[in-house]
Design a protein around this motif. Structure first.
Motif, short mmCIF file in Angstrom:
data_model
loop_
_atom_site.label_atom_id
_atom_site.label_comp_id
_atom_site.label_asym_id
_atom_site.label_seq_id
_atom_site.Cartn_x
_atom_site.Cartn_y
_atom_site.Cartn_z
N ARG A 66 1.10 -1.04 -8.78
CA ARG A 66 2.19 -0.25 -9.36
C ARG A 66 2.18 -0.28 -10.89
O ARG A 66 2.38 0.73 -11.54
CB ARG A 66 3.53 -0.76 -8.83
CG ARG A 66 4.72 0.06 -9.31
CD ARG A 66 5.98 -0.35 -8.62
NE ARG A 66 7.14 0.25 -9.26
CZ ARG A 66 8.39 -0.02 -8.94
NH1 ARG A 66 8.64 -0.88 -7.97
NH2 ARG A 66 9.39 0.56 -9.59
N HIS A 126 -0.13 9.13 -4.49
CA HIS A 126 0.42 10.39 -5.00
C HIS A 126 1.05 10.20 -6.38
O HIS A 126 1.01 11.11 -7.21
CB HIS A 126 1.43 10.96 -4.01
CG HIS A 126 0.78 11.53 -2.78
ND1 HIS A 126 0.54 10.78 -1.66
CD2 HIS A 126 0.30 12.77 -2.52
CE1 HIS A 126 -0.04 11.53 -0.75
NE2 HIS A 126 -0.21 12.74 -1.24
N GLN A 127 1.62 9.02 -6.63
CA GLN A 127 2.14 8.77 -7.97
C GLN A 127 1.00 8.73 -8.99
O GLN A 127 1.09 9.30 -10.07
CB GLN A 127 2.93 7.46 -8.02
CG GLN A 127 3.51 7.20 -9.42
CD GLN A 127 4.53 6.08 -9.45
OE1 GLN A 127 4.83 5.47 -8.42
NE2 GLN A 127 5.08 5.81 -10.61
N ALA A 157 -0.21 12.25 -9.63
CA ALA A 157 0.73 13.03 -10.43
C ALA A 157 0.64 12.65 -11.91
O ALA A 157 0.63 13.51 -12.80
CB ALA A 157 2.16 12.84 -9.92
N GLU A 158 0.56 11.35 -12.18
CA GLU A 158 0.48 10.89 -13.58
C GLU A 158 -0.86 11.29 -14.20
O GLU A 158 -0.92 11.67 -15.37
CB GLU A 158 0.65 9.37 -13.64
CG GLU A 158 2.01 8.87 -13.20
CD GLU A 158 3.15 9.43 -14.03
OE1 GLU A 158 2.96 9.61 -15.26
OE2 GLU A 158 4.22 9.69 -13.46
N ALA A 182 -0.68 2.88 -10.89
CA ALA A 182 -0.06 4.13 -10.48
C ALA A 182 0.94 4.66 -11.51
O ALA A 182 1.02 5.87 -11.73
CB ALA A 182 0.65 3.95 -9.14
N GLU A 183 1.73 3.79 -12.15
CA GLU A 183 2.79 4.28 -13.01
C GLU A 183 2.28 4.93 -14.29
O GLU A 183 3.02 5.67 -14.94
CB GLU A 183 3.77 3.16 -13.36
CG GLU A 183 3.21 2.06 -14.22
CD GLU A 183 4.28 1.00 -14.53
OE1 GLU A 183 5.38 1.07 -13.97
OE2 GLU A 183 3.99 0.11 -15.34
N ILE A 193 9.75 3.94 -9.53
CA ILE A 193 8.88 4.66 -8.60
C ILE A 193 9.28 6.13 -8.58
O ILE A 193 10.46 6.47 -8.44
CB ILE A 193 8.98 4.06 -7.19
CG1 ILE A 193 8.42 2.63 -7.17
CG2 ILE A 193 8.24 4.93 -6.18
CD1 ILE A 193 8.57 1.94 -5.83
N THR A 194 8.31 7.02 -8.73
CA THR A 194 8.58 8.46 -8.69
C THR A 194 8.08 9.09 -7.40
O THR A 194 8.44 10.22 -7.09
CB THR A 194 7.93 9.17 -9.89
OG1 THR A 194 6.52 8.90 -9.88
CG2 THR A 194 8.52 8.67 -11.20
N HIS A 195 7.22 8.38 -6.67
CA HIS A 195 6.72 8.87 -5.39
C HIS A 195 6.76 7.72 -4.38
O HIS A 195 6.63 6.56 -4.75
CB HIS A 195 5.28 9.39 -5.51
CG HIS A 195 5.16 10.65 -6.29
ND1 HIS A 195 5.30 10.69 -7.66
CD2 HIS A 195 4.90 11.93 -5.88
CE1 HIS A 195 5.13 11.95 -8.07
NE2 HIS A 195 4.89 12.70 -7.02
N ASP A 196 6.94 8.07 -3.12
CA ASP A 196 6.95 7.05 -2.08
C ASP A 196 5.58 6.39 -1.92
O ASP A 196 5.48 5.24 -1.49
CB ASP A 196 7.38 7.65 -0.74
CG ASP A 196 8.83 8.11 -0.76
OD1 ASP A 196 9.60 7.56 -1.58
OD2 ASP A 196 9.18 9.01 0.02
N ASP A 197 4.54 7.11 -2.26
CA ASP A 197 3.17 6.63 -2.07
C ASP A 197 2.50 6.45 -3.43
O ASP A 197 2.53 7.34 -4.28
CB ASP A 197 2.40 7.65 -1.23
CG ASP A 197 0.98 7.19 -0.97
OD1 ASP A 197 0.79 6.29 -0.13
OD2 ASP A 197 0.06 7.72 -1.62
#
Length: 235
Positions: A180, A49-50, A53-54, A145-146, A42-46
């Motif tokens: 995720r 937002h991850q 960003a990706e 997200a990832e 995980i790069t972001h808590d949410d």
């Protein structure tokens, strides 16, 4: 009778397969067949937002919207910038964004359903009509997200054209559709569809704009699909 070169090659292949088949079958049986729910840390808590960003790293455009109204404003802005008079979409019920039909109607925009039926000249005419649309809009089944990957289960009312044909693609994503990793996305789709491909033509995974590189490694966007990806993430 002498065997041809082709027959001798095929015979050697069959002999080799016969010798290794028991080992390969044992290995296949022993190997796990369930993909891991995720791979990267995980790069972001949410997750929203991850994902954003990706997607930005992939030269895509995330739009984080608090509610349906702001999502409609974001979509309207994209359509206006591209001066679209026609858009290709899933059935509006499948996109699940109340007010989308009214917003398109107020702008005098013709909605095309992406269904290409028939053969010969009829099919060619339908394709040519759809090719005029600069924007396509669809929902999704999961957003990973990832990797900022969108998973779309196509079928009745959910045409593949609505995510692949036009140069600009808008995906409407609800927060509850965020997962995720890929394994988690596949499990969710399997739960939603008892037989994933019973009424579907494809399960499409979209990660950023279309990318094509030639032998000199010159990268071009939009050759084999949309060159511009917008993800409107609601909630």
């Amino acid at each position: 009778m002498l065997k041809s070169s082709r027959e001798r090659i095929l015979e050697r292949i069959r002999t080799g397969l016969a010798g290794t088949r028991p080992f390969l079958e044992a290995e296949a049986t022993r190997a796990p067949h369930t993909p891991p729910p995720f791979v990267h840390p995980i790069t972001h808590d949410d997750l929203a937002h991850q994902f954003a960003a990706e997607l930005t790293k992939l030269q895509g455009y995330p739009h984080l919207c608090n509610d349906d109204e702001s999502a409609l404003e974001a979509i309207a802005g994209i359509i206006d910038r591209h001066e679209a008079r026609e858009v290709i979409t899933w059935d509006l019920a499948a996109i699940n964004l109340p007010g989308l039909d009214e917003m398109l109607r107020q702008r005098g925009i013709t909605r095309l359903d992406g269904q290409i039926a028939g053969e010969g000249e009829q099919r060619t005419a339908l394709l040519q009509a759809h090719e005029r649309a600069p924007v396509c809009i669809s929902g999704v089944d999961a957003a990973i997200a990832e990797s900022a990957t969108l998973a779309l289960h196509s079928g009745g009312g959910r045409a593949r054209m609505a995510s692949l044909l036009a140069p600009v693609f808008i995906a409407v994503v609800r927060r509850k559709q965020l997962v995720r990793g890929l394994g988690e996305a596949i499990e969710r789709i399997k739960q939603n569809y008892s037989d994933v491909f019973r009424d579907a033509s494809a399960l499409t995974l979209i990660t950023g704009p279309s990318r094509t590189a030639d032998i000199e490694l010159t990268l071009t966007l939009g050759v084999h699909g949309p060159r511009e990806i917008h993800v409107v993430l609601i909630g």
